[in-house]
Design a protein around this motif. Structure first.
Motif, PDB file in Angstrom:
ATOM      1  N   ILE A 183       0.947  -1.197   0.018  1.00  0.00           N
ATOM      2  CA  ILE A 183       0.096   0.010  -0.108  1.00  0.00           C
ATOM      3  C   ILE A 183       0.969   1.253  -0.015  1.00  0.00           C
ATOM      4  O   ILE A 183       2.082   1.275   0.261  1.00  0.00           O
ATOM      5  N   LEU A 184       0.427   2.384  -0.485  1.00  0.00           N
ATOM      6  CA  LEU A 184       0.835   3.612  -0.556  1.00  0.00           C
ATOM      7  C   LEU A 184       0.856   4.198   0.727  1.00  0.00           C
ATOM      8  O   LEU A 184      -0.150   4.422   1.480  1.00  0.00           O
ATOM      9  N   GLU A 185       1.900   4.435   1.779  1.00  0.00           N
ATOM     10  CA  GLU A 185       2.184   5.196   2.792  1.00  0.00           C
ATOM     11  C   GLU A 185       2.009   6.419   3.017  1.00  0.00           C
ATOM     12  O   GLU A 185       1.285   7.298   3.615  1.00  0.00           O
ATOM     13  N   SER A 186       2.945   6.940   2.005  1.00  0.00           N
ATOM     14  CA  SER A 186       2.817   8.528   2.166  1.00  0.00           C
ATOM     15  C   SER A 186       3.828   9.063   0.907  1.00  0.00           C
ATOM     16  O   SER A 186       4.281   8.048  -0.049  1.00  0.00           O
ATOM     17  N   ILE A 187       3.542  10.408   0.504  1.00  0.00           N
ATOM     18  CA  ILE A 187       4.375  10.999  -0.480  1.00  0.00           C
ATOM     19  C   ILE A 187       5.309  12.277  -0.021  1.00  0.00           C
ATOM     20  O   ILE A 187       5.022  12.630   0.882  1.00  0.00           O
ATOM     21  N   GLY A 188       6.219  12.243  -0.682  1.00  0.00           N
ATOM     22  CA  GLY A 188       7.219  13.604  -0.349  1.00  0.00           C
ATOM     23  C   GLY A 188       7.730  14.236  -1.445  1.00  0.00           C
ATOM     24  O   GLY A 188       8.014  13.735  -2.578  1.00  0.00           O
ATOM     25  N   ALA A 189       8.076  15.583  -1.090  1.00  0.00           N
ATOM     26  CA  ALA A 189       8.588  16.438  -2.328  1.00  0.00           C
ATOM     27  C   ALA A 189      10.159  16.573  -1.849  1.00  0.00           C
ATOM     28  O   ALA A 189      10.386  17.074  -0.868  1.00  0.00           O
ATOM     29  N   SER A 190      10.932  16.686  -2.765  1.00  0.00           N
ATOM     30  CA  SER A 190      12.426  17.176  -2.609  1.00  0.00           C
ATOM     31  C   SER A 190      13.014  17.654  -3.914  1.00  0.00           C
ATOM     32  O   SER A 190      12.321  17.968  -4.841  1.00  0.00           O
ATOM     33  N   GLY A 191      13.999  17.852  -3.801  1.00  0.00           N
ATOM     34  CA  GLY A 191      14.931  18.451  -4.893  1.00  0.00           C
ATOM     35  C   GLY A 191      15.049  19.816  -4.828  1.00  0.00           C
ATOM     36  O   GLY A 191      15.023  20.501  -3.828  1.00  0.00           O
ATOM     37  N   THR A 192      15.830  20.516  -5.921  1.00  0.00           N
ATOM     38  CA  THR A 192      15.993  22.041  -6.011  1.00  0.00           C
ATOM     39  C   THR A 192      15.319  22.602  -7.067  1.00  0.00           C
ATOM     40  O   THR A 192      15.431  22.182  -8.308  1.00  0.00           O
ATOM     41  N   TYR A 193      14.166  23.370  -6.683  1.00  0.00           N
ATOM     42  CA  TYR A 193      13.387  23.957  -7.683  1.00  0.00           C
ATOM     43  C   TYR A 193      12.919  25.283  -7.517  1.00  0.00           C
ATOM     44  O   TYR A 193      13.327  25.915  -6.393  1.00  0.00           O
ATOM     45  N   LYS A 194      12.565  25.870  -8.451  1.00  0.00           N
ATOM     46  CA  LYS A 194      12.105  27.399  -8.352  1.00  0.00           C
ATOM     47  C   LYS A 194      11.071  27.623  -7.169  1.00  0.00           C
ATOM     48  O   LYS A 194      10.050  26.845  -7.131  1.00  0.00           O
TER      49      LYS A 194
END
Length: 206
Positions: free
Chosen positions: A93-104
């Motif tokens: 099952i999908l437990e969570s999502i997250g955002a990362s990286g170098t973005y504007k």
């Protein structure tokens, strides 16, 4: 006699092997057929070696928790048995999502949103991950309002967010095509124009 499931698999007496692999909550029905067909006693009994993994009732097996156990059926007449190994797995099952990286993160009002460099990752119960950035869509009005904003990101019932700042923008330098003999009242006009629009500027002769 033999056992058969909906998958048309057959077992001979005293056989033992993997007959079913499924997720928690799934079910399958096994059928026990006694030979000969005109046997006077065709009563059988069912049992599970670990009912906390899989339970069985009248041939219907239901997965309870992750693990492995044996399902056994035995005839009342002669105590002939057949068994099969059942493997129950926990669904991924999908437990969570997250955002990362170098973005504007800084935008001028009504500027198009740019997700270059942004990485959105889905995290699953089995420890696996998936890059879902290309599956995420952002609205056209993200930069329509001024200020610091939390932009929600949603995927399959899970959510996270990123933060951006939207401003009016500013002119960093104003070059006036004139000379040092420009009358003072002209300079005042230029300055008033700049202040009216909240521009931060430096005046420069060329």
């Amino acid at each position: 006699w033999y056992l058969s499931s909906k998958q048309s698999r057959y077992w001979t007496p005293s056989s033992s092997f993997n007959c079913w692999t499924a997720n928690i909550g799934s079910s399958v029905i096994l059928e026990a057929t006694v030979s000969p067909e005109n046997a006077t006693n065709n009563v059988v009994s069912w049992s599970s070696s670990n009912a906390s993994v899989a339970k069985v009732r009248s041939g219907k097996i239901t997965g309870i928790s992750a693990g492995t156990c044996n399902i056994t059926v035995k005839t009342s007449d002669g105590n002939f048995i057949a068994k099969c190994e059942v493997t129950v797995t926990a669904p991924i099952i999908l437990e969570s999502i997250g955002a990362s990286g170098t973005y504007k993160t800084s935008y001028i009002k009504n500027e198009s949103f740019d997700k270059t460099g942004l990485i959105v990752t889905a995290y699953y119960s089995d420890g696996s991950t998936k890059n879902i950035t290309d599956e995420i869509e952002f609205g056209d009005d993200i930069t329509s309002e001024l200020g610091v904003k939390n932009i929600p990101i949603e995927y399959d019932g899970k959510s996270t967010s990123i933060q951006i700042e939207v401003t009016t923008g500013s002119v960093q330098q104003l070059i006036i095509n004139t000379d040092r003999n420009t009358p003072l009242d002209h300079w005042i006009s230029y300055t008033a124009f700049i202040f009216d629009f909240n521009f931060k500027t430096g005046l420069k002769y060329i």
